[in-house]
Enzyme design. Structure first.
Site, short mmCIF file in Angstrom:
data_model
loop_
_atom_site.label_atom_id
_atom_site.label_comp_id
_atom_site.label_asym_id
_atom_site.label_seq_id
_atom_site.Cartn_x
_atom_site.Cartn_y
_atom_site.Cartn_z
N ASP A 123 0.84 -1.20 0.00
CA ASP A 123 0.00 0.00 0.00
C ASP A 123 0.88 1.25 0.00
O ASP A 123 0.64 2.21 -0.75
CB ASP A 123 -0.91 -0.02 1.23
CG ASP A 123 -1.73 1.25 1.37
OD1 ASP A 123 -2.57 1.52 0.50
OD2 ASP A 123 -1.51 1.98 2.36
N GLU B 199 -1.66 -4.77 -4.18
CA GLU B 199 -0.73 -4.09 -3.27
C GLU B 199 0.30 -5.07 -2.71
O GLU B 199 1.49 -4.76 -2.63
CB GLU B 199 -1.50 -3.42 -2.14
CG GLU B 199 -2.33 -2.23 -2.60
CD GLU B 199 -3.18 -1.64 -1.50
OE1 GLU B 199 -3.50 -0.43 -1.60
OE2 GLU B 199 -3.54 -2.37 -0.55
#
Length: 238
Positions: free
Chosen positions: A49, A119
């Site tokens: 992320d 991610e």
């Protein structure tokens, strides 16, 4: 599940640590069904992320002179769940996921699962091959699809294109600046010759100019009415 080597070919990478990628593709529902449980992708998702956000910020900063507010909005749109799902589907990431039976029976293509896995994949690439390789992969599989995910309206560009089509020019002027250094407020005006077209406020000069351009565009039913003095009022440009 497709052969993971096909994914590596799509990404054009040669992994050094295969375990990282298997972990990135392992959802917690699958991990919990194994005995003993396998490590799932949640930690890699946490890292990924941050990596994906940094890669997008890096790209936006290097490619434009836009102010912080516009870049922040663009980054938020480009790395939101919807956008990550678009990028993931374009490399068929959903076909490489390890899901538990319960999740498969629900919704195999759940956006949140696919976005999280995207991610996690970048977390794995970063740990295995470093930032520069992650950046190269990101540019290859994300940048071609940015038009689908970033939809910030640039009012200054819109206004400029209308005016340039008639070989005219516009000018912006900062007419007011208030507040302490850490919390400034600016007021901008936009002119077509001596006609004041719009006024706007913002926390930066560029943001105020965007607001002024937006107001100018909002005053008229048709964009070219601006050129016929239907949206402005005469005021001497100092």
């Amino acid at each position: 599940m497709k052969n993971i080597q096909t994914l590596f070919q799509t990404l054009n990478i040669t992994p050094q640590n295969l375990t990282l990628y298997k972990q990135a593709l392992t959802h917690s529902s699958y991990s919990n069904e194994q005995n003993p449980p396998q490590e799932d992708n949640e930690r890699l998702e946490f890292l990924g992320d941050a990596i994906v956000g940094l890669l997008m910020a890096d790209y936006l900063y290097s490619q434009s002179k836009e102010d912080e507010g516009i870049m922040t909005k663009k980054r938020a749109q480009a790395v939101c769940e919807r956008s990550l799902t678009i990028y993931a589907h374009n490399i068929e990431l959903q076909n490489y996921l390890l899901l538990g039976k319960g999740e498969k029976n629900k919704d195999f293509n759940a956006k949140s699962i696919i976005a999280d896995t995207f991610e996690a994949l970048f977390g794995a690439i970063y740990l295995d091959l470093g930032y520069l390789t992650a950046k190269k992969v990101f540019h290859n599989i994300v940048l071609p699809h940015l038009a689908k995910t970033i939809y910030i309206i640039d009012f200054k560009t819109q206004l400029q294109e209308i005016v340039q089509s008639e070989k005219k020019t516009i000018q912006y002027k900062i007419v007011q600046e208030q507040g302490p250094a850490h919390s400034k407020n600016f007021v901008a005006e936009v002119y077509l010759e001596k006609n004041l077209l719009g006024t706007g406020e913002g926390s930066t000069k560029k943001a105020a100019e965007q607001k002024a351009a937006q107001q100018a565009l909002s005053k008229v039913a048709k964009p070219k009415d601006l050129l016929n003095n239907k949206g402005g009022k005469e005021k001497e440009l100092q």
